[in-house]
Motif scaffolding. Structure first.
Motif, PDB file in Angstrom:
ATOM      1  N   ALA A 129       3.990  83.599   0.752  1.00 45.63           N
ATOM      2  CA  ALA A 129       3.186  84.822   0.741  1.00 45.63           C
ATOM      3  C   ALA A 129       3.687  85.686  -0.404  1.00 45.63           C
ATOM      4  O   ALA A 129       4.873  85.610  -0.763  1.00 45.63           O
ATOM      5  N   PRO A 153      -1.178  84.702   4.601  1.00 46.95           N
ATOM      6  CA  PRO A 153      -2.171  85.766   4.785  1.00 46.95           C
ATOM      7  C   PRO A 153      -3.303  85.627   3.773  1.00 46.95           C
ATOM      8  O   PRO A 153      -3.129  84.981   2.726  1.00 46.95           O
ATOM      9  N   PRO A 154      -4.455  86.211   4.031  1.00 45.06           N
ATOM     10  CA  PRO A 154      -5.495  86.263   2.997  1.00 45.06           C
ATOM     11  C   PRO A 154      -4.937  87.021   1.789  1.00 45.06           C
ATOM     12  O   PRO A 154      -4.518  88.175   1.907  1.00 45.06           O
ATOM     13  N   LEU A 155      -4.897  86.357   0.640  1.00 42.70           N
ATOM     14  CA  LEU A 155      -4.240  86.957  -0.519  1.00 42.70           C
ATOM     15  C   LEU A 155      -5.034  88.129  -1.071  1.00 42.70           C
ATOM     16  O   LEU A 155      -6.265  88.069  -1.184  1.00 42.70           O
ATOM     17  N   PHE A 156      -4.329  89.190  -1.447  1.00 40.51           N
ATOM     18  CA  PHE A 156      -4.958  90.223  -2.260  1.00 40.51           C
ATOM     19  C   PHE A 156      -5.403  89.563  -3.559  1.00 40.51           C
ATOM     20  O   PHE A 156      -4.720  88.679  -4.093  1.00 40.51           O
ATOM     21  N   ALA A 157      -6.528  89.976  -4.074  1.00 42.69           N
ATOM     22  CA  ALA A 157      -7.091  89.334  -5.268  1.00 42.69           C
ATOM     23  C   ALA A 157      -6.112  89.319  -6.430  1.00 42.69           C
ATOM     24  O   ALA A 157      -6.081  88.360  -7.223  1.00 42.69           O
ATOM     25  N   GLN A 165       2.959  91.180   0.716  1.00 40.98           N
ATOM     26  CA  GLN A 165       2.248  90.813   1.928  1.00 40.98           C
ATOM     27  C   GLN A 165       3.135  90.075   2.940  1.00 40.98           C
ATOM     28  O   GLN A 165       2.637  89.551   3.941  1.00 40.98           O
ATOM     29  N   GLY A 169      -1.659  82.317  -5.585  1.00 43.20           N
ATOM     30  CA  GLY A 169      -2.796  81.423  -5.389  1.00 43.20           C
ATOM     31  C   GLY A 169      -2.620  80.121  -6.147  1.00 43.20           C
ATOM     32  O   GLY A 169      -2.970  79.044  -5.641  1.00 43.20           O
ATOM     33  N   GLU A 179      -3.953  86.146  -6.737  1.00 44.42           N
ATOM     34  CA  GLU A 179      -4.537  84.814  -6.905  1.00 44.42           C
ATOM     35  C   GLU A 179      -3.992  84.064  -8.118  1.00 44.42           C
ATOM     36  O   GLU A 179      -3.724  82.861  -8.037  1.00 44.42           O
TER      37      GLU A 179
END
Length: 293
Positions: A95, A199-203, A99, A210, A206
């Motif tokens: 992560a 977690p859903p990554l903050f843009a 985050q 990412g 990425e």
């Protein structure tokens, strides 16, 4: 090379699965005596049934210093000594640092670093009095390199490397050898655990974290190192008395660490004049700050 031929007594943390289990199985098959530990020792019941009095299964959460001391005492009570400590227990989660929950960050540090400290502290008085022994810290090539998304895990592994270098100097006079083993990818469950709660990554993350996740998806199932071969090597190392404080394992570890060391050397040379400019003896104009490519 050690000339000792009698079986050694091993204490292995994180023996329930993965590399720890491979080391325990390899040592037992070679006729060694093993205290295999896990948070839930029932996961070791098959080994205990197979090897009987050659093995003890013990409950151990490495973040518990008292439990670490009890595990060492189990070895002494069962076999009368302790020759080889393998600090294998550990995990990582991927992560961005921003985050990563504080509790998860601390849990990774507590297990991957303080777990090593706790068990090593418990074992050292025994090894010192014996005047012999080996300690193997199962670290990672990530203890000498870095990857976006692994801030807690790699911070802990870097700490393990520094800790190992220091105590290897302290313990050498009484014939206790300490080595951080630094594998690259192995076919264990590590990658599955690392990617378990992303977690859903903050843009904005990425391009860095990412990208690591993309590489990891391609990497799982195609790791370079065989845990069985690593375990066989560790068995050989336990009978060798001239070991380095760091030992990379796997061709990928050699590649990644080599690239990192080359980059560090280039930075050090490029910034050499800036580094030297802070001496009292430095004179002349302040050096220009390099522009990094």
């Amino acid at each position: 090379m050690s000339t000792e031929t009698r079986p050694k007594v091993w204490l292995i943390t994180g023996s329930a699965r993965g590399l720890g289990r491979a080391i325990a199985q390899t040592a037992l098959a070679a006729g060694e005596y093993v205290v295999a530990t896990a948070r839930d020792p029932r996961t070791l019941a098959d080994l205990a049934d197979r090897y009987g009095t050659q093995m003890r299964a013990a409950a151990l959460d490495v973040t518990d210093a008292l439990a670490a001391a009890q595990a060492v005492q189990t070895a002494l009570d069962a076999f009368g000594r302790l020759d080889v400590l393998v600090n294998n227990a550990g995990f990582g989660h991927i992560a961005p640092f921003e985050q990563t929950p504080a509790a998860d960050f601390r849990a990774q540090i507590d297990t991957n670093f303080y777990g090593v400290v706790n068990v090593t502290r418990a074992a050292l008085p025994v090894l010192r009095r014996q005047g012999a022994g080996h300690i193997f810290q199962i670290s990672s090539v990530g203890g000498r390199t870095s990857a976006a998304g692994l801030s807690a895990y790699q911070a802990a592994k870097w700490a393990v490397g520094g800790f190992t270098e220091v105590i290897s100097q302290e313990l050498a006079p009484f014939n206790v050898h300490v080595t951080a083993l630094e594998p690259g990818g192995m076919k264990t469950e590590w990658s599955h655990e690392a990617g378990r709660a992303i977690p859903p990554l903050f843009a904005e993350y990425e391009p860095s974290v990412g990208r690591l996740l993309e590489l990891l998806r391609d990497h799982v199932g195609n790791e370079a190192s065989d845990p069985a071969k690593v375990a066989q090597l560790i068995l050989r190392l336990a009978y060798h008395d001239h070991l380095p404080p760091h030992l990379l394992l796997g061709s990928d570890a050699l590649h990644y660490c080599g690239a990192a060391e080359t980059t560090r050397a280039e930075y050090a040379m490029r910034w050499r004049e800036v580094s030297a400019s802070t001496d009292f003896a430095a004179s002349g104009p302040e050096p220009a700050l390099p522009v990094l490519a």
